[in-house]
Structure formats: C-alpha cells, structure tokens
Design a protein around this motif. Structure first.
Motif, PDB file in Angstrom:
ATOM      1  N   UNK A 180       0.859  -1.181   0.000  1.00 51.67           N
ATOM      2  CA  UNK A 180       0.000   0.000   0.000  1.00 51.67           C
ATOM      3  C   UNK A 180       0.891   1.225   0.000  1.00 51.67           C
ATOM      4  N   UNK A 181       0.630   2.130  -0.927  1.00 49.41           N
ATOM      5  CA  UNK A 181       1.497   3.293  -1.073  1.00 49.41           C
ATOM      6  C   UNK A 181       0.670   4.567  -1.133  1.00 49.41           C
ATOM      7  N   UNK A 182       1.040   5.524  -0.271  1.00 47.78           N
ATOM      8  CA  UNK A 182       0.299   6.789  -0.203  1.00 47.78           C
ATOM      9  C   UNK A 182       1.304   7.906  -0.442  1.00 47.78           C
ATOM     10  N   UNK A 183       0.954   8.817  -1.360  1.00 43.23           N
ATOM     11  CA  UNK A 183       1.893   9.908  -1.655  1.00 43.23           C
ATOM     12  C   UNK A 183       1.210  11.255  -1.674  1.00 43.23           C
ATOM     13  N   UNK A 184       1.744  12.172  -0.862  1.00 41.34           N
ATOM     14  CA  UNK A 184       1.281  13.568  -0.875  1.00 41.34           C
ATOM     15  C   UNK A 184      -0.207  13.733  -0.678  1.00 41.34           C
ATOM     16  N   UNK A 185      -0.808  12.848   0.119  1.00 43.29           N
ATOM     17  CA  UNK A 185      -2.265  12.832   0.250  1.00 43.29           C
ATOM     18  C   UNK A 185      -2.771  14.034   1.056  1.00 43.29           C
ATOM     19  N   UNK A 186      -3.823  14.678   0.553  1.00 42.49           N
ATOM     20  CA  UNK A 186      -4.417  15.840   1.230  1.00 42.49           C
ATOM     21  C   UNK A 186      -5.931  15.698   1.250  1.00 42.49           C
ATOM     22  N   UNK A 230      -2.932   2.421  -9.159  1.00 45.38           N
ATOM     23  CA  UNK A 230      -3.522   3.675  -8.678  1.00 45.38           C
ATOM     24  C   UNK A 230      -5.004   3.470  -8.385  1.00 45.38           C
ATOM     25  N   UNK A 231      -5.458   3.768  -7.183  1.00 46.40           N
ATOM     26  CA  UNK A 231      -6.898   3.693  -6.912  1.00 46.40           C
ATOM     27  C   UNK A 231      -7.479   5.072  -6.652  1.00 46.40           C
ATOM     28  N   UNK A 232      -6.621   6.027  -6.241  1.00 42.07           N
ATOM     29  CA  UNK A 232      -7.052   7.415  -6.026  1.00 42.07           C
ATOM     30  C   UNK A 232      -5.950   8.353  -6.477  1.00 42.07           C
ATOM     31  N   UNK A 276     -10.979   5.946   5.542  1.00 45.79           N
ATOM     32  CA  UNK A 276     -12.124   6.112   4.634  1.00 45.79           C
ATOM     33  C   UNK A 276     -11.663   6.522   3.228  1.00 45.79           C
ATOM     34  N   UNK A 277     -10.567   7.277   3.167  1.00 44.24           N
ATOM     35  CA  UNK A 277     -10.011   7.636   1.850  1.00 44.24           C
ATOM     36  C   UNK A 277      -9.398   6.408   1.180  1.00 44.24           C
ATOM     37  N   UNK A 278      -8.725   5.575   1.978  1.00 45.13           N
ATOM     38  CA  UNK A 278      -8.130   4.352   1.423  1.00 45.13           C
ATOM     39  C   UNK A 278      -9.226   3.447   0.871  1.00 45.13           C
ATOM     40  N   UNK A 279     -10.352   3.379   1.611  1.00 48.88           N
ATOM     41  CA  UNK A 279     -11.471   2.531   1.188  1.00 48.88           C
ATOM     42  C   UNK A 279     -12.173   3.077  -0.045  1.00 48.88           C
ATOM     43  N   UNK A 294     -11.699  -2.021  -4.836  1.00 44.75           N
ATOM     44  CA  UNK A 294     -10.369  -1.786  -4.251  1.00 44.75           C
ATOM     45  C   UNK A 294      -9.793  -2.992  -3.526  1.00 44.75           C
ATOM     46  N   UNK A 295     -10.622  -3.996  -3.294  1.00 48.89           N
ATOM     47  CA  UNK A 295     -10.180  -5.200  -2.564  1.00 48.89           C
ATOM     48  C   UNK A 295      -9.599  -4.842  -1.195  1.00 48.89           C
ATOM     49  N   UNK A 296     -10.383  -4.051  -0.451  1.00 52.44           N
ATOM     50  CA  UNK A 296      -9.965  -3.687   0.904  1.00 52.44           C
ATOM     51  C   UNK A 296     -10.927  -4.313   1.897  1.00 52.44           C
ATOM     52  N   UNK A 297     -10.378  -4.942   2.933  1.00 49.85           N
ATOM     53  CA  UNK A 297     -11.188  -5.464   4.029  1.00 49.85           C
ATOM     54  C   UNK A 297     -11.179  -4.424   5.133  1.00 49.85           C
TER      55      UNK A 297
END
Ligand code: ADP
Ligand code: MG
Length: 344
Positions: free
Chosen positions: A4-10, A66-68, A47-50, A79-82
């Motif tokens: 899981x990779x998150x970059x510069x999220x706002x 990329x999902x978002x 909630x953003x990840x979901x 998204x295949x998130x539990x």
C-alpha cells in the motif's frame, strides 16, 4: 496480499485541513500501527483508502495500481480492501455465518463459503456460525468482524480502533487473536489506535499521525527510544527532559555522564530519559541524590516523584510496586541504558 502506497495525500473538510501532505508506504504482508490522538485524521485516512472519501491531492496505490489521485477514483467495491470500522461492525439481524459471507458473491454466500475456516482463523469455534451477534461477547464480535473482512481475500486489511470498546483482559486476548489471524493470512494491514502501548506492541512499524501530518514512521523500539522531537517523546510515554552537554557518544547532565548511541548533536542539548531507566538506591556520595516528593501506586508498578538535590529538577522513577521508599526520604539515582538527545 499487496503493498500500500500513499503519496502527498491531502484532504480538507471546508476550511479544516484533516490530512496534510501524507506519505506512507506499507510493504506487502506487513502490519502498520497508525497511532494518533482523537481527531488527528485516522478514520478519515482509512475512509479515503477505502474509497468512501475522495482525496483533494496526492495518490493512493494498492499493489502498484492507482486507486485514487487527481482524476482517478476507483469505487470501494473494486479496491479489494477489508475494512473493520470503528463502531457497529456486525449486522444484528444476520447470523455470524451470514455476517462473514456478506461481502461474497451470491453463490458463495449460499454455501457459507469458508465460514468454519475463517472462524478457526480468528480463534472461534465452528458452532458459533449459527449464533446471532448479540449472543457473542464484544471481543468475539470483533473477531467475527475481522473474519468478515478477510472472507473476500482482500489485498489490504484496515482496522479502525478495533479493541477500544473492550475491557483490558478481553482486549489483550482479542488483540493477540486478531494479530495472529492477520499474520496467518500474510495480511498487509493498518491497525488504527489512539493507545500508545497498543501501537508499540502490535505493529512491525508504527506511524504517528498528528493533526493530519505524519510525524514519524519507525520500528516500535526506535520510535520509543529515538523519537524525532521532545513533544513526540511525551506523546509516546512518560519522559524526563534535562538540560545537558553532548560530546562524542556521551552526554553530561545532572544525572551524570550518560551514553547516547547516536551522534546527532553536540553542545547544548535536551536529554530524554524514560522513568523506567531511573534506578534508585540508598544514598551514596558517588551518585546524584534526590528527595522523594511523592508516590503513585499502580499495582504492577509504581512511580516515585523525585527532586534532584543539585539543580532542583523534578524527575520520575518507575519502580516495582513493593519497594520500601517513603516520601521525604533521600536516595541516590542513576540511569540504566542509553539516552537520546535533542538539539537545544
Ligand atoms: P480520528 O479518527 O483520528 O479521531 P477523524 O478522521 O474522525 O479523526 O476526524 C478528523 C477531523 O476531521 C475531526 O476534526 C473531524 O471533526 C473532522 N471530520 C471528519 N469527518 C468529517 C466530515 N465528514 N465532515 C466534516 N468534518 C469531518
Ligand atoms: Mg476515528
């Protein structure tokens, strides 16, 4: 499972910045404990990840996909998130089995696909399948909620303060069972908590979120022993801060010459010592002395409040609960183990 990779999220709600330039990387198969005080943005991030909330800037990738991001918003079901949400996790009108298979295609739901296996994985007996959620304890309900999240074989599992409503004993047992189940399936997981000891004991890595910003991501031991700032040190546990002068791998302060493993500052510094590093002994001229000004008893241990005779700084010492020291007494103090320093 997937990285899981998150970059510069706002993310902003109206004028309020809730997630601020967040970067986070969780390798495949590892568990990250996300620690932050109430209101720091933990639930918003999950909630953003979901995919329940859109991001204002930055990007989220799962397994390299990329999902978002600006212009991309994959719906939650793709998204295949539990997800184990903070409250009201189970549907009260469905049996345990029907809760577990809820997110599966109809044909698999009908045959109660893998219900016994999933119950076993979270440490519950197979005959719980026909019970109603109300017939389970809070800890058992949380285990079923995890089984439900694992049933569709997600790429990533997110748990939002899953143990916060449980009392201490149940909480520890449930946490062990949940961590074991996550390990067994090799889950890439984020466990959100506002509880420092829960974060430090659960995660291979711990990330601290503060007002929507990531303060530090590190192993539990590094985070606790070498936090980046004195404020973060105080958030992670009780801390003693004394003025000192740092040299090469040592620092001199009112508690003597102490070892510091990293040369991150020379000259005037603040020295971080944890109360469990303070050793108390009968007064001796060779060691700094302190007067006991108070005591707090917790059962498993106790905290002595001390005032150093030279310098008059107040410090705390964590001791066993069965010592004979009394307020008013003078004792000698020494420091066990290395300390950390912050530039002044
Ligand atoms: P945590 O889970 O760390 O306690 P949250 O993510 O729930 O924090 O909330 C972070 C901040 O965002 C809080 O100040 C909260 O009031 C605000 N917030 C959360 N969701 C919304 C929303 N849908 N609309 C407006 N403000 C929100
Ligand atoms: Mg929350």
């Amino acid at each position: 499972m997937s990285e899981l990779s998150i970059q510069g999220l706002c993310k902003q709600f109206g004028q309020q910045v809730v997630i601020d330039q967040l970067d986070l990387h969780i390798p495949s198969g590892s568990l990250l404990a996300l620690l932050g005080p109430s209101g720091s943005g933990k639930t918003t991030l999950l909630r953003m990840l979901c995919g329940f909330e859109r991001c204002d800037a930055g990007s989220i990738s799962i397994g390299g996909k990329r999902v978002s991001s600006a212009g991309i918003h994959l719906p939650p079901e793709q998204r295949r998130i539990g997800y184990v949400p903070q409250e009201g996790a189970l549907f009260p009108h469905l049996s345990v089995a029907d809760n577990i298979v809820f997110g599966l295609p109809r044909s698999l739901r009908k045959q109660r696909h893998r219900v016994a296996e999933l119950l076993d994985m979270v440490g519950l007996p197979a005959h719980f399948a026909d019970r109603a959620p109300q017939q389970l304890s809070g800890g058992q309900q949380q285990r079923v909620a995890l089984a439900r999240a694992l049933a569709p074989e997600p790429a990533v599992v997110l748990l939002d303060e899953p143990f916060s409503a449980l009392d201490t004993g149940l909480r520890n047992d449930t946490r062990q069972a949940v961590l074991q189940a996550l390990k067994a399936v090799g889950a890439t997981a984020v466990l959100v908590t506002h509880d420092q000891s829960e974060a430090l004991s659960s995660g291979e890595q711990v990330a601290v979120l503060w007002q929507g910003r990531l303060l530090q991501q590190d192993s539990p031991a590094n985070l606790y022993c070498r936090p980046r700032t004195p404020e973060l040190a105080g958030f992670l546990g009780e801390s003693i801060l004394l003025p000192g002068i740092a040299g090469t791998l040592t620092v001199e302060c009112e508690l003597g010459m102490l070892a510091q493993p990293e040369e991150n500052a020379h000259g005037a510094v603040e020295v971080l010592i944890r109360p469990e590093q303070i050793r108390i002994s009968p007064p001796s001229r060779q060691q700094p002395q302190a007067r006991i000004t108070g005591m707090e008893y917790f059962g498993h241990d106790a905290t002595l409040h001390l005032e150093l005779l030279d310098g008059r700084h107040a410090i705390k010492a964590r001791t066993t609960g069965w010592h004979d020291y009394q307020p008013g007494q003078t004792v000698s103090v020494s420091v066990d183990g290395p300390v950390t320093v912050f530039k002044r």
